[in-house]
Design an enzyme around this catalytic site. Sequence first.
Site, PDB file in Angstrom:
ATOM      1  N   LYS A 155      -2.094  -1.797  -4.419  1.00 22.38           N
ATOM      2  CA  LYS A 155      -0.762  -2.425  -4.475  1.00 22.38           C
ATOM      3  C   LYS A 155       0.195  -1.665  -3.539  1.00 22.38           C
ATOM      4  CE  LYS A 155       2.770  -4.005  -7.651  1.00 22.38           C
ATOM      5  NZ  LYS A 155       3.041  -5.301  -6.957  1.00 22.38           N
ATOM      6  N   HIS A 185      -0.615   0.017 -11.435  1.00 25.09           N
ATOM      7  CA  HIS A 185      -1.177  -1.267 -10.552  1.00 25.09           C
ATOM      8  C   HIS A 185      -2.405  -0.620 -10.003  1.00 25.09           C
ATOM      9  CE1 HIS A 185       2.446  -3.378 -11.702  1.00 25.09           C
ATOM     10  NE2 HIS A 185       1.753  -4.339 -11.460  1.00 25.09           N
TER      11      HIS A 185
END
Length: 233
Positions: free
Chosen positions: A132, A128
């Site tokens: 995040k 990600h």
Amino acid sequence: MGKELTREIEKCSDMEIVAGVDKNTDMIGFPCYSDISEVNEQADIIVDFSHHSATASLVDGALGRGIPIVIATTGQTEAEKDYVKRAAEHIPVFFCGNMSLGVTLFVSLVGKVAEIFPYADVEIVETHHSGKADVPSGTALMIAESVLNSRKGVGRIVVGRQSGMRQKGDIGISSLRIGGVVGIHEVRISTGFQSITLRHEAHSRALFVTGAMHAIRFISDKQKGLYSVRDFL
């Protein structure tokens, strides 16, 4: 995600945002407050795309108003998850680690493969964007739990390398945080004689908004209970 959802709702004739809750209260087009308790506007549903630390207060807001809540935030602690489940005994709660329809099908497929090869090694690699907050991702945990369920709960989820050698039945999760990646989940399943690799890649956050819109419409007329993407599939 809040901005993406706002843009999508503004296109709809059957939905209207009556208020927002955000640390940044400088919103355009509707009132915004720093805490759910300050909201006086009448609403039919609460939708959460924030941070797991806000889960309890938002659930309290839904309970106090007797309205459904869609929780699209991940990273909840076990205590926070239990609080959500208890709330579902009183109001409709839509709670899912990933709002994508494709991810739900992907998780089901991984579980099926793990059921066919119950003794195979399973490793999950999730990637990600660097901003995040939660590690591992809610989706990676959904995948690992799907494998566990297919094995009747036998095994354990191991995050990172930890103690080095894997025990038989371990489900490993490795997390990468880099650049602006929306979300990639890759599952490698190996019997020792053959390997199967399954992969899902999100190219845009719009797919999560699509799932959230489905969830809003789905839960609007439901009775109390805990619901997820599987229910409207």
